[in-house]
Design an enzyme around this catalytic site. Structure first.
Site, short mmCIF file in Angstrom:
data_model
loop_
_atom_site.label_atom_id
_atom_site.label_comp_id
_atom_site.label_asym_id
_atom_site.label_seq_id
_atom_site.Cartn_x
_atom_site.Cartn_y
_atom_site.Cartn_z
N GLN A 145 -17.55 -15.42 37.84
CA GLN A 145 -18.31 -14.93 36.69
C GLN A 145 -19.51 -15.84 36.42
OE1 GLN A 145 -16.65 -15.71 32.64
NE2 GLN A 145 -16.26 -13.52 32.70
N HIS A 198 -13.05 -16.03 36.94
CA HIS A 198 -12.41 -15.15 35.95
C HIS A 198 -10.94 -15.02 36.31
CE1 HIS A 198 -12.37 -11.07 33.57
NE2 HIS A 198 -11.28 -11.75 33.43
N PHE A 229 -7.03 -18.32 27.80
CA PHE A 229 -7.60 -17.57 28.93
C PHE A 229 -6.73 -17.78 30.18
CE2 PHE A 229 -11.60 -17.31 31.87
CZ PHE A 229 -11.37 -15.98 32.13
N HIS A 253 -3.49 -15.98 29.89
CA HIS A 253 -3.67 -14.54 30.08
C HIS A 253 -3.74 -14.20 31.58
CE1 HIS A 253 -5.30 -10.47 29.57
NE2 HIS A 253 -6.19 -10.80 30.49
N GLU A 254 -4.54 -14.97 32.31
CA GLU A 254 -4.70 -14.69 33.74
C GLU A 254 -3.40 -14.90 34.51
OE1 GLU A 254 -7.43 -13.26 35.23
OE2 GLU A 254 -8.07 -13.01 33.16
N LYS A 287 -0.81 -12.06 33.26
CA LYS A 287 -1.16 -10.69 33.67
C LYS A 287 -1.22 -10.54 35.19
CE LYS A 287 -4.67 -7.08 32.98
NZ LYS A 287 -5.85 -6.68 32.18
N HIS A 288 -1.81 -11.51 35.87
CA HIS A 288 -2.06 -11.36 37.32
C HIS A 288 -1.19 -12.30 38.17
CE1 HIS A 288 -5.52 -8.81 36.41
NE2 HIS A 288 -5.90 -9.71 35.52
P1 AMP Z 1 -13.02 -4.47 33.23
O1 AMP Z 1 -12.94 -3.34 32.26
O2 AMP Z 1 -13.50 -4.13 34.60
O3 AMP Z 1 -13.62 -5.72 32.66
O4 AMP Z 1 -11.51 -4.88 33.48
C1 AMP Z 1 -10.71 -5.29 32.41
C2 AMP Z 1 -9.51 -5.99 32.97
O5 AMP Z 1 -8.72 -5.09 33.76
C3 AMP Z 1 -9.87 -7.09 33.91
O6 AMP Z 1 -10.24 -8.22 33.25
C4 AMP Z 1 -8.60 -7.20 34.73
O7 AMP Z 1 -7.61 -7.92 34.10
C5 AMP Z 1 -8.17 -5.78 34.85
N1 AMP Z 1 -8.65 -5.20 36.11
C6 AMP Z 1 -9.67 -4.35 36.30
N2 AMP Z 1 -9.80 -4.03 37.60
C7 AMP Z 1 -8.83 -4.72 38.26
C8 AMP Z 1 -8.42 -4.81 39.60
N3 AMP Z 1 -9.02 -4.15 40.57
N4 AMP Z 1 -7.39 -5.63 39.88
C9 AMP Z 1 -6.75 -6.30 38.93
N5 AMP Z 1 -7.08 -6.25 37.65
C10 AMP Z 1 -8.11 -5.47 37.31
P1 AMP Z 2 -8.42 -9.46 32.67
O1 AMP Z 2 -7.57 -8.73 31.71
O2 AMP Z 2 -9.07 -10.30 33.39
O3 AMP Z 2 -7.38 -10.32 33.35
O4 AMP Z 2 -9.19 -10.30 31.56
C1 AMP Z 2 -9.88 -9.58 30.62
C2 AMP Z 2 -9.97 -10.42 29.41
O5 AMP Z 2 -10.47 -11.71 29.74
C3 AMP Z 2 -10.89 -9.78 28.45
O6 AMP Z 2 -10.31 -9.88 27.18
C4 AMP Z 2 -12.14 -10.63 28.58
O7 AMP Z 2 -12.86 -10.64 27.39
C5 AMP Z 2 -11.56 -11.97 28.90
N1 AMP Z 2 -12.49 -12.86 29.58
C6 AMP Z 2 -13.28 -12.61 30.63
N2 AMP Z 2 -13.98 -13.70 30.96
C7 AMP Z 2 -13.62 -14.66 30.09
C8 AMP Z 2 -14.00 -16.00 29.89
N3 AMP Z 2 -14.89 -16.62 30.67
N4 AMP Z 2 -13.42 -16.67 28.87
C9 AMP Z 2 -12.51 -16.10 28.08
N5 AMP Z 2 -12.11 -14.83 28.20
C10 AMP Z 2 -12.67 -14.12 29.20
#
Ligand code: AMP
Ligand code: AMP
Length: 237
Positions: free
Chosen positions: A44, A71, A121, A124-125, A128-129
């Site tokens: 990112q 990210h 953060f 969360h990562e 979730k992942h």
């Molecule tokens: P976005 O709306 O693209 O920012 O995605 C929101 C969140 O959905 C991301 O931060 C991820 O946690 C999850 N996400 C979206 N696309 C993927 C993917 N291809 N693989 C895993 N997680 C994903």
């Molecule tokens: P995804 O669900 O990646 O795994 O992550 C999506 C969440 O991570 C959303 O709520 C984003 O706003 C948040 N996110 C993405 N980038 C960052 C960042 N650099 N610091 C904190 N939160 C973040």
């Protein structure tokens, strides 16, 4: 009589096969059999996270370096779907990554508001992942792998070497992709967001990593994401 005996032995064999199949299924479940085909390593650009209507907050440790941060490292399937939140029993435990906290602050910076130390953060990562890749990574291994993979790419150097600078200027999408392909050997998917005036800007880069989490590969599938314009801004940070 012989027919009955044969029938009985057939039934016993069938039963044994069933028991074995059930036992194997159980082993699969308990060992967290791999439910994905590869990983996306998502980097990112902090300038683009912050240069939005929503804005951002610098972490308590101060303004992050002007470089691509992590990210996440996301297990994905070849059909474009992905598992998530796989093990509620594996809550993020900061003590398991105490030796990595300095690197996480520097290379995996939180930008969410209100300002915090990043633990939310990272939790969360991981939850979730990361918990969906427990067959290859424990918590420490997950964060260590993402840090190592990111360091290996040196994306900002690749862009700079091709004259693509985070100076608020505009570049073509092809120019960005070619520069990264030249410098790193891999072409990322580019994910754009919009600044306050609605301009498309370079936000995230998706690279693909093999299912062992060890080396970069050509991506099996596109992550989708927001389309970039033909010309994208590379905002300063
Ligand atoms: P976005 O709306 O693209 O920012 O995605 C929101 C969140 O959905 C991301 O931060 C991820 O946690 C999850 N996400 C979206 N696309 C993927 C993917 N291809 N693989 C895993 N997680 C994903
Ligand atoms: P995804 O669900 O990646 O795994 O992550 C999506 C969440 O991570 C959303 O709520 C984003 O706003 C948040 N996110 C993405 N980038 C960052 C960042 N650099 N610091 C904190 N939160 C973040």
């Amino acid at each position: 009589m012989a027919a009955m005996a044969a029938r009985a032995s057939q039934l016993i064999t069938l039963g044994a096969v069933l028991v074995l199949a059930l036992a194997l299924a159980d082993v699969d479940r308990c060992s967290g059999a791999q439910d994905y085909d590869f990983f996306f390593l998502v980097l990112q650009w902090p300038g683009a996270y912050c240069d939005t209507r929503q804005s951002c907050c610098y972490p308590r440790s101060g303004k992050p370096a002007a470089d691509f941060g992590i990210h996440g490292l996301w297990p994905n399937r070849d059909d474009g779907s992905y598992p998530q939140d796989c093990n509620p029993d594996r809550e993020f435990d900061p003590s398991k990554v105490s030796d990595l906290l300095g690197s996480l602050r520097a290379q995996w910076p939180t930008l969410a508001c209100p300002a915090n130390d990043g633990l939310r953060f990272w939790a969360h990562e991981w939850e979730k992942h990361g918990t969906c890749a427990e067959d290859v990574f424990n918590e420490h291994g997950y964060f260590q792998a993402a840090l190592r993979l990111r360091a290996q790419l040196r994306v900002l150097d690749a862009l700079r070497d091709a004259g693509v600078q985070p100076d608020g200027g505009y570049y073509s999408l092809a120019q960005v992709k070619d520069a990264i392909q030249q410098g790193t050997g891999f072409e990322p998917f580019v994910d754009c967001n919009r600044d306050e005036s609605g301009n498309s800007q370079l936000y995230q880069l998706y690279f693909c990593v093999d299912a062992a989490g060890s080396r970069f590969i050509d991506c099996p599938v596109s992550p989708g994401g927001r389309p970039c314009g033909a010309r994208i801004e590379f905002p300063a940070f």
